[in-house]
Design a protein around this motif. Structure first.
Motif, short mmCIF file in Angstrom:
data_model
loop_
_atom_site.label_atom_id
_atom_site.label_comp_id
_atom_site.label_asym_id
_atom_site.label_seq_id
_atom_site.Cartn_x
_atom_site.Cartn_y
_atom_site.Cartn_z
N GLY A 1 1.19 4.07 0.38
CA GLY A 1 2.32 4.46 1.23
C GLY A 1 2.07 4.44 2.72
O GLY A 1 2.86 4.99 3.48
N ALA A 2 0.98 3.82 3.18
CA ALA A 2 0.70 3.78 4.62
C ALA A 2 1.43 2.62 5.29
O ALA A 2 1.36 1.50 4.81
CB ALA A 2 -0.80 3.66 4.86
N GLY A 3 2.11 2.89 6.39
CA GLY A 3 2.81 1.85 7.15
C GLY A 3 1.83 1.04 7.97
O GLY A 3 0.66 1.37 8.04
N PRO A 4 2.31 -0.01 8.66
CA PRO A 4 1.41 -0.92 9.39
C PRO A 4 0.54 -0.21 10.44
O PRO A 4 -0.66 -0.46 10.52
CB PRO A 4 2.36 -1.91 10.07
CG PRO A 4 3.65 -1.78 9.35
CD PRO A 4 3.71 -0.43 8.72
N GLN B 1 -0.23 3.02 10.60
CA GLN B 1 -1.13 3.96 9.91
C GLN B 1 -2.31 3.21 9.31
O GLN B 1 -3.44 3.66 9.36
CB GLN B 1 -0.37 4.69 8.81
CG GLN B 1 0.61 5.71 9.32
CD GLN B 1 1.39 6.36 8.21
OE1 GLN B 1 1.76 5.71 7.23
NE2 GLN B 1 1.64 7.65 8.33
N ARG B 2 -2.02 2.03 8.74
CA ARG B 2 -3.11 1.26 8.14
C ARG B 2 -4.12 0.86 9.20
O ARG B 2 -5.32 0.90 8.99
CB ARG B 2 -2.56 -0.01 7.46
CG ARG B 2 -1.66 0.27 6.30
CD ARG B 2 -1.56 -0.94 5.40
NE ARG B 2 -0.84 -2.06 5.97
CZ ARG B 2 0.47 -2.23 5.89
NH1 ARG B 2 1.22 -1.35 5.29
NH2 ARG B 2 1.04 -3.30 6.41
N ALA C 1 -4.40 0.89 0.98
CA ALA C 1 -3.71 1.88 1.81
C ALA C 1 -2.21 1.66 1.73
O ALA C 1 -1.42 2.61 1.71
CB ALA C 1 -4.19 1.76 3.25
N ARG C 2 -1.82 0.40 1.64
CA ARG C 2 -0.41 0.06 1.60
C ARG C 2 0.26 0.59 0.34
O ARG C 2 1.33 1.19 0.41
CB ARG C 2 -0.29 -1.46 1.66
CG ARG C 2 1.01 -1.89 2.17
CD ARG C 2 1.02 -3.36 2.48
NE ARG C 2 2.40 -3.70 2.67
CZ ARG C 2 2.90 -4.91 2.58
NH1 ARG C 2 2.12 -5.92 2.29
NH2 ARG C 2 4.17 -5.12 2.76
N VAL C 3 -0.36 0.38 -0.82
CA VAL C 3 0.26 0.88 -2.05
C VAL C 3 0.29 2.41 -2.07
O VAL C 3 1.11 3.00 -2.74
CB VAL C 3 -0.41 0.36 -3.35
CG1 VAL C 3 -0.22 -1.12 -3.49
CG2 VAL C 3 -1.86 0.73 -3.43
N HIS D 1 -5.98 4.31 10.54
CA HIS D 1 -6.77 5.09 9.58
C HIS D 1 -7.72 4.26 8.73
O HIS D 1 -8.68 4.78 8.21
CB HIS D 1 -5.85 5.90 8.67
CG HIS D 1 -5.05 6.94 9.40
ND1 HIS D 1 -5.60 8.13 9.78
CD2 HIS D 1 -3.78 6.94 9.83
CE1 HIS D 1 -4.68 8.84 10.41
NE2 HIS D 1 -3.57 8.15 10.47
N ILE D 2 -7.42 2.99 8.56
CA ILE D 2 -8.27 2.17 7.69
C ILE D 2 -8.97 1.05 8.45
O ILE D 2 -10.18 1.01 8.54
CB ILE D 2 -7.44 1.59 6.52
CG1 ILE D 2 -6.78 2.71 5.72
CG2 ILE D 2 -8.30 0.70 5.63
CD1 ILE D 2 -7.74 3.74 5.15
N ASP E 1 -4.62 -3.35 1.62
CA ASP E 1 -3.68 -3.39 0.50
C ASP E 1 -3.66 -2.06 -0.23
O ASP E 1 -2.61 -1.56 -0.62
CB ASP E 1 -4.09 -4.50 -0.50
CG ASP E 1 -3.66 -5.87 -0.03
OD1 ASP E 1 -2.90 -5.94 0.95
OD2 ASP E 1 -4.10 -6.85 -0.64
#
Lengths: 346, 269
Positions: free
Chosen positions: B171-174, B176-177, B167-169, B180-181, B165
């Motif tokens: 600006g990371a897309g699905p 990328q999340r 990472a999402r706020v 990277h996460i 969540d």
């Protein structure tokens, strides 16, 4: 940095209303506190603004454009969680630069931005530290820098201070305020601590059970609350039913005005009431009541009194900073400045 | 008091080391022994004949080892690929029937494989999967998936969805999340699951034997008759290779998956 409009926001969880028709406007560059007890829907509101939760009804506009259908990652509303949530496998610099990296920003620009932000949050040279090497307050500041790095349209802070130790709170409060003044970032922060809200926010929105009770600048909420809930939230208050006030004690000039307020309640903060041995000469802005000291509590620079007033059939609280000493049982005159009173719905 | 406790500690540590190390030491001695008859405490002669036999291509030991490793790696890869989404769903989401699915996932460990292998064999024959490499790989998924999904479920429960969540706020897309996460955060879990899966697949005998129909020769299938016939020297050689192969795989996995910084973090499992 954007102007935010929240319109008729409604959210239900398992048929329980979490938010009921919430409306709130936030000007560009303004810092607003959502204040309320836990479970009042303030964090839900933040999550809906950020897009992590869907609203059942209503709309959210950034600069007049609806964003309710935009996915979180494209919205530009950055939420800083209460638990900081620094990515444990990345160091401070990588954490701060994360959003920029995802946007494909050049490495050298990222490096400069990280340096600038670490400077801003008073942690210069911390680039290569890992989250487990940082204290709670430091993690919080890195989380703040990470959010600022992407130039958000609105910054959302979920209880940014309450997780910290008491001695760190003031520092963090000042830092949030300083960053806000420097960056003029539109900010919404959630808190259950009224002092935090009063000290940090430009404007406070008081929430209760998914409703917005009142929105205003701190002084307005303290002096002119719209109802007893808001009045109590911001401190001690005396309530007097206007219909109960004996006609004899009323300043004559006010009589006509008060006829329209018959059903209302007069609210006055205890520190505005002045105690005196002598009965004051007639003044149309001051209501003088005769009372008897019920209780006296000494608290250093101030004294708390509880005064029984027969004319209004109740006990009033008085905070006296003049360190007068009226003994228990003695008769005093209370001077209530009517221009400092608020009139609440019954 | 404190000293006493540390003495117990030391004794128990040595006892444990002995319990694990002694059998391996015996294996070593057996693997290099020539003549070793009762009642000698140590072998009378040393010899490398067991190793010569092992490395002789005519005996197919190395070939079977390669087969086992390739199957093991393929099984590990496929199992982890299935376990990531399955573990995420089980660990982070609430949905109707979750408890039943939880039990169903564990079913292959609870029910003895032999009870279902016959049925699987018939179906594999119909589908043309029997006696084939791919058939063996698929059948190995049965005993490996329950463990691996379980480990990944707990891994996801441990990290929760909050980092995604966050990472999402930012600006990371699905995708990328995930890269990277999620992937770096679950890597310790993937490591544990991967090793377990590889070893389970590597040690399979019965399933490989039935579905492979004797055409797919894995290392255990070569080792088993040796142990059975009582050739201690040769079975010790093969066992040592078996242990070494699993160990090397573990070390390689650790290199690939576990970030050194993460090991210090409390999320490391």
């Amino acid at each position: 940095m954007s102007r935010i409009e929240i319109k008729n926001l409604t959210k239900k969880f398992d048929s329980k209303n979490i938010l009921k028709d919430l409306n709130l406007n936030i000007e560009q560059g303004e810092m607003v506190a959502l204040l309320g007890p836990s479970g009042c829907g303030k964090t839900t509101t933040l999550k809906i603004i950020s897009g992590l939760l869907d609203a059942d009804q209503g709309d959210i506009k950034f600069d007049g454009k609806s964003v309710i259908d935009l996915p979180t990652e494209k919205r530009g509303a950055v939420l800083v969680f209460q638990e900081y949530l620094l990515f444990p496998h990345l160091n401070a610099a990588e954490n701060i630069a994360f959003g920029l990296k995802m946007q494909g920003v050049d490495k050298s620009i990222r490096k400069n931005r990280v340096e600038e932000l670490l400077e801003l949050v008073n942690l210069p040279g911390y680039q290569s530290r890992y989250p487990y090497e940082l204290s709670g307050g430091q993690q919080q500041r890195i989380a703040l820098a990470r959010a600022l790095a992407v130039h958000p349209k609105v910054l959302l802070l979920d209880e940014p201070i309450s997780n910290l130790d008491a001695n760190l709170r003031e520092e963090m409060r000042d830092l949030i305020r300083k960053i806000h003044e420097e960056k003029q970032m539109t900010t919404i922060f959630v808190t259950h601590d009224r002092e935090e809200a009063l000290l940090v926010a430009d404007k406070i929105a008081v929430m209760k059970d998914g409703n917005l009770e009142q929105v205003g600048i701190p002084e307005e909420l303290y002096r002119n609350p719209v109802n007893r809930y808001v009045a109590d939230f911001f401190g001690q208050a005396n309530y007097i039913k206007i219909s109960q006030i004996n006609k004899d004690v009323f300043p004559a000039d006010k009589m006509r005005e008060y006829k329209h307020k018959k059903n209302k309640i007069l609210m006055l903060r205890p520190e505005f009431i002045h105690l005196s041995k002598e009965k004051l000469e007639y003044n149309k802005n001051i209501l003088v009541l005769k009372g008897e000291i019920e209780k006296r509590s000494y608290a250093g620079e101030r004294i708390y009194y509880q005064v029984k007033v027969n004319a209004v059939n109740s006990s009033l609280r008085v905070i006296d900073f003049k360190l007068s000493s009226y003994d228990q049982g003695s008769t005093v005159y209370l001077e209530l400045p009517l221009n400092k009173a608020a009139y609440l719905e019954n | 008091m404190k000293e006493k406790r540390s003495i117990y500690k030391i004794i128990s540590i040595y006892a444990l080391v002995f319990l694990f190390a002694f059998p391996i030491l015996l294996l070593f001695i057996w693997a290099f022994s020539g003549r070793w008859s009762w009642p000698n405490l140590l072998p009378q002669t040393l010899s490398l004949s067991g190793w010569r036999y092992f490395f002789n291509p005519a005996n197919g030991a190395l070939e079977s080892l390669a087969t086992s490793v390739i199957i093991g790696i393929a099984v590990t890869f496929i199992t982890l690929l299935i376990s990531i989404p399955a573990g995420k769903a089980m660990g982070l989401y609430e949905f109707p029937g979750k408890e039943i699915i939880k039990i169903l996932i564990l079913a292959p460990i609870i029910i003895p494989p032999l009870a279902v292998t016959m049925g699987i064999h018939i179906n594999f024959m119909r589908l043309g999967l029997a006696d084939k490499f791919i058939g063996v790989i698929l059948v190995h998924l049965i005993p490996t998936l329950p463990y691996s999904i379980r480990i990944m479920t707990h891994t996801f429960e441990g990290i929760s969805g909050k980092f995604e969540d966050q990472a999402r706020v930012l600006g990371a897309g699905p995708m990328q999340r995930f890269w990277h996460i999620t992937l770096p955060l679950i890597s310790p879990g993937l490591f544990s699951a991967g090793i377990l899966v590889f070893i389970i697949s590597f040690s399979q005998y019965l399933l490989t034997f039935l579905i492979g129909g004797g055409r797919i020769i894995t290392f255990t299938m070569v080792l088993f008759p040796l142990v059975n016939s009582g050739d201690r020297m040769l079975s010790s050689v093969y066992s040592l290779v078996f242990i070494a192969a699993a160990l090397i795989f573990t070390l390689l996995m650790e290199r690939v998956l576990v970030n050194t910084e993460q090991r210090k973090d409390h999320f490391y499992i």
